[in-house]
Write a protein that holds these residues in place. Structure first.
Motif, PDB file in Angstrom:
ATOM      1  N   TRP A 151       0.837  -1.201   0.000  1.00 49.47           N
ATOM      2  CA  TRP A 151       0.000   0.000   0.000  1.00 49.47           C
ATOM      3  C   TRP A 151       0.867   1.244   0.000  1.00 49.47           C
ATOM      4  O   TRP A 151       1.870   1.288   0.682  1.00 49.47           O
TER       5      TRP A 151
ATOM      6  N   GLY B  19      -2.100   9.970  -1.322  1.00 48.00           N
ATOM      7  CA  GLY B  19      -3.453  10.485  -1.123  1.00 48.00           C
ATOM      8  C   GLY B  19      -4.481   9.516  -1.678  1.00 48.00           C
ATOM      9  O   GLY B  19      -4.150   8.393  -2.074  1.00 48.00           O
TER      10      GLY B  19
ATOM     11  N   LEU C  68      -8.672 -10.150  -4.596  1.00 44.99           N
ATOM     12  CA  LEU C  68      -7.468  -9.488  -4.096  1.00 44.99           C
ATOM     13  C   LEU C  68      -7.894  -8.394  -3.129  1.00 44.99           C
ATOM     14  O   LEU C  68      -8.680  -7.505  -3.479  1.00 44.99           O
ATOM     15  N   LYS C  69      -7.362  -8.461  -1.928  1.00 41.49           N
ATOM     16  CA  LYS C  69      -7.803  -7.549  -0.869  1.00 41.49           C
ATOM     17  C   LYS C  69      -7.087  -6.205  -0.984  1.00 41.49           C
ATOM     18  O   LYS C  69      -6.140  -5.916  -0.260  1.00 41.49           O
ATOM     19  N   THR C  70      -7.535  -5.404  -1.929  1.00 42.51           N
ATOM     20  CA  THR C  70      -6.925  -4.088  -2.132  1.00 42.51           C
ATOM     21  C   THR C  70      -7.731  -2.974  -1.475  1.00 42.51           C
ATOM     22  O   THR C  70      -7.411  -1.805  -1.648  1.00 42.51           O
ATOM     23  N   GLY C  71      -8.795  -3.321  -0.789  1.00 42.89           N
ATOM     24  CA  GLY C  71      -9.647  -2.296  -0.188  1.00 42.89           C
ATOM     25  C   GLY C  71     -10.572  -1.717  -1.247  1.00 42.89           C
ATOM     26  O   GLY C  71     -10.525  -2.105  -2.422  1.00 42.89           O
TER      27      GLY C  71
ATOM     28  N   TYR D  23     -11.187   2.016  -7.047  1.00 43.89           N
ATOM     29  CA  TYR D  23     -11.885   2.782  -8.091  1.00 43.89           C
ATOM     30  C   TYR D  23     -11.505   2.321  -9.493  1.00 43.89           C
ATOM     31  O   TYR D  23     -12.349   2.186 -10.364  1.00 43.89           O
ATOM     32  N   HIS D  24     -10.208   2.150  -9.715  1.00 45.26           N
ATOM     33  CA  HIS D  24      -9.740   1.802 -11.061  1.00 45.26           C
ATOM     34  C   HIS D  24      -8.571   0.840 -10.976  1.00 45.26           C
ATOM     35  O   HIS D  24      -7.887   0.759  -9.951  1.00 45.26           O
TER      36      HIS D  24
ATOM     37  N   ALA E   7      -6.072   1.943  -8.105  1.00 49.72           N
ATOM     38  CA  ALA E   7      -6.379   3.225  -7.454  1.00 49.72           C
ATOM     39  C   ALA E   7      -7.440   2.972  -6.402  1.00 49.72           C
ATOM     40  O   ALA E   7      -8.504   2.433  -6.716  1.00 49.72           O
ATOM     41  N   SER E   8      -7.153   3.341  -5.190  1.00 51.62           N
ATOM     42  CA  SER E   8      -8.124   3.072  -4.130  1.00 51.62           C
ATOM     43  C   SER E   8      -8.146   4.214  -3.128  1.00 51.62           C
ATOM     44  O   SER E   8      -7.317   5.132  -3.167  1.00 51.62           O
ATOM     45  N   SER E   9      -9.092   4.122  -2.241  1.00 50.57           N
ATOM     46  CA  SER E   9      -9.202   5.151  -1.215  1.00 50.57           C
ATOM     47  C   SER E   9      -8.000   5.125  -0.280  1.00 50.57           C
ATOM     48  O   SER E   9      -7.737   6.096   0.430  1.00 50.57           O
ATOM     49  N   LYS E  10      -7.247   4.014  -0.297  1.00 48.85           N
ATOM     50  CA  LYS E  10      -6.068   3.900   0.565  1.00 48.85           C
ATOM     51  C   LYS E  10      -4.788   4.334  -0.132  1.00 48.85           C
ATOM     52  O   LYS E  10      -3.731   4.338   0.478  1.00 48.85           O
ATOM     53  N   GLY E  11      -4.865   4.628  -1.407  1.00 45.49           N
ATOM     54  CA  GLY E  11      -3.679   5.072  -2.134  1.00 45.49           C
ATOM     55  C   GLY E  11      -3.469   4.255  -3.385  1.00 45.49           C
ATOM     56  O   GLY E  11      -4.417   3.751  -3.985  1.00 45.49           O
ATOM     57  N   LEU E  12      -2.211   4.160  -3.826  1.00 43.51           N
ATOM     58  CA  LEU E  12      -1.866   3.352  -4.994  1.00 43.51           C
ATOM     59  C   LEU E  12      -1.361   2.001  -4.513  1.00 43.51           C
ATOM     60  O   LEU E  12      -0.440   1.931  -3.691  1.00 43.51           O
ATOM     61  N   THR E  13      -1.952   0.937  -5.023  1.00 45.26           N
ATOM     62  CA  THR E  13      -1.555  -0.410  -4.617  1.00 45.26           C
ATOM     63  C   THR E  13      -0.912  -1.133  -5.787  1.00 45.26           C
ATOM     64  O   THR E  13      -1.452  -1.114  -6.896  1.00 45.26           O
ATOM     65  N   THR E  14       0.226  -1.730  -5.536  1.00 48.51           N
ATOM     66  CA  THR E  14       0.892  -2.560  -6.534  1.00 48.51           C
ATOM     67  C   THR E  14       0.608  -4.020  -6.197  1.00 48.51           C
ATOM     68  O   THR E  14       0.839  -4.450  -5.075  1.00 48.51           O
ATOM     69  N   VAL E  15       0.123  -4.769  -7.178  1.00 51.26           N
ATOM     70  CA  VAL E  15      -0.182  -6.186  -6.945  1.00 51.26           C
ATOM     71  C   VAL E  15       0.611  -7.032  -7.931  1.00 51.26           C
ATOM     72  O   VAL E  15       0.451  -6.876  -9.141  1.00 51.26           O
TER      73      VAL E  15
END
Lengths: 125, 258
Positions: A52, A57, B223-226, B229-230, B243-251
């Motif tokens: 994460w 933001g 995949l538990k990315t929270g 959005y995209h 793209a998520s409410s928690k930020g940018l996630t790399t999977v």
């Protein structure tokens, strides 16, 4: 006395083993070269890692460049665009940013479209 | 009068020059076309032609899809008399840029509408296929095409994934459906490089769906990315960026999910 020294050596060996194992399991360091990252992927083809990055933001949209080297992020609370380097996919690094300004309220940013020629980004709100 | 002035200057689309990634520059605010009235001035989606010269912008509901000539991104202009008259929400273009696929919502009906846009100044209607088969008021949140462009995948709000056979774009057919979980809301779809997997970004995270059998899509992983959005994939298909409410996630995607 000799017995005590052997016991100390065993403790030292265990300590070094513990540290080495911990380092090996810790994943890529921020400064790890991209070639090592690729090896990491090839050596662990069935693995999965979620990382994460909340410090960018609330990200409403993400678009990756054709060559995979950069990502364009629509940031809601920032009210603009951030561009990050993906040379190390596990540790994206901020390259540049711009606030949209104009009449857009920060909370309204919702999506990004990247021109196929890579020169322009269009941000919807 | 003052309030009216604010609405008139409010832009819904911003162009940014990103040639220098370290110094992105805002180069143009798009004015909402005068034929679009409140409250339809939100942009829901946009897409670009392969030559980067034509921009398609969906304004939702009665706003329709507007085409802009962006040959010069600093001075873009809308085409005259070229709206598709579809209430576009989500849009995508074929690889050759000759057809546009619109997740369309009219009053009490959602559908996939296809137009021939080979010549942007003379758009030709091809077909409409209803996709909101559970509740007519459910919106088509996102539209994507299969890698061979024989199928369209549509995320329908509160319903799930619809798979449409578009081999004949004048007569598409609903062929597959996967019900979404009761609490999730589909926001985006990405297709794997193999063409056998699609990823749904939703409030549940990323749902991984096997689509080898288009008539029977199967959920194979989550995949538990929270709340997401995209989603976009790296060109080699090994990594997903979310793209998520928690930020940018790399999977890093496991082999079975690619």
């Amino acid at each position: 006395m000799k017995t005590i020294k052997s016991y100390d050596n065993i403790k030292l060996f265990l300590f070094i083993f513990f540290i080495t194992t911990l380092t090996a399991c810790g994943g890529a360091s921020p400064n790890q070269p991209s070639s090592d990252i690729n090896n990491d992927r090839e050596n662990n083809p069935n693995g999965q890692t979620n990382i994460w990055f909340s410090d960018f933001g609330e990200v409403r949209d993400v678009v990756v460049s054709k060559d995979g080297s950069k990502a364009y992020l629509a940031i809601r609370d920032f009210g603009g665009l951030k561009i990050v380097s993906l040379i190390n996919p596990k540790k994206p690094v901020l390259l540049g940013k711009v606030v949209l300004g104009g009449q857009i309220a920060p909370g309204e940013i919702r999506s990004i479209t990247l021109a196929p020629n890579g020169k322009t980004v269009y941000i919807s709100s | 009068m003052e309030r009216q002035f604010i609405f008139q200057v409010k832009q819904a689309l911003t162009a940014v020059d990103v040639r220098d990634a370290t110094k992105p520059i805002v180069i143009q605010y798009f004015r909402v076309p005068s034929n679009i009235v409140e409250p339809y001035k939100l942009v829901y989606d946009s897409a670009l032609s392969p030559d980067s010269k034509t921009l398609y912008v969906s304004y939702g509901f009665l706003g329709g899809v507007i085409l802009y000539d962006v040959s010069d991104p600093y001075h873009s202009t809308p085409y005259i008399n070229s709206t598709t008259k579809a209430s576009g929400f989500s849009i995508t273009l074929s690889k050759d840029g000759k057809k546009i696929f619109i997740g369309n919502n009219k009053l009490h009906s959602s559908d996939l509408t296809i137009f021939d846009v080979a010549n942007p100044s003379t758009i030709t209607f091809l077909s409409t296929t209803v996709v909101s088969l559970v509740d007519p008021d459910n919106y088509p949140e996102t539209v994507e095409l299969s890698t061979d462009e024989k199928y369209a995948f549509i995320g329908v709000e509160n319903e799930g994934l619809r798979i449409i056979d578009i081999k004949n774009t004048s007569n598409p057919r609903n062929i597959g459906f996967l019900k979404q979980s009761s609490v999730s809301s589909i926001r985006d779809i990405a297709v794997s490089k193999t063409g056998n997997i699609i990823y749904l970004a939703s409030s549940d995270g990323i749902s991984v769906i096997d689509i080898k059998d288009k008539e029977n899509p199967k959920l194979i992983d989550t995949l538990k990315t929270g709340p997401s959005y995209h989603i976009d994939l790296a060109s080699d298909g090994w990594i997903a960026y979310v793209a998520s409410s928690k930020g940018l996630t790399t999977v890093y995607l496991p082999r079975k999910d690619r």
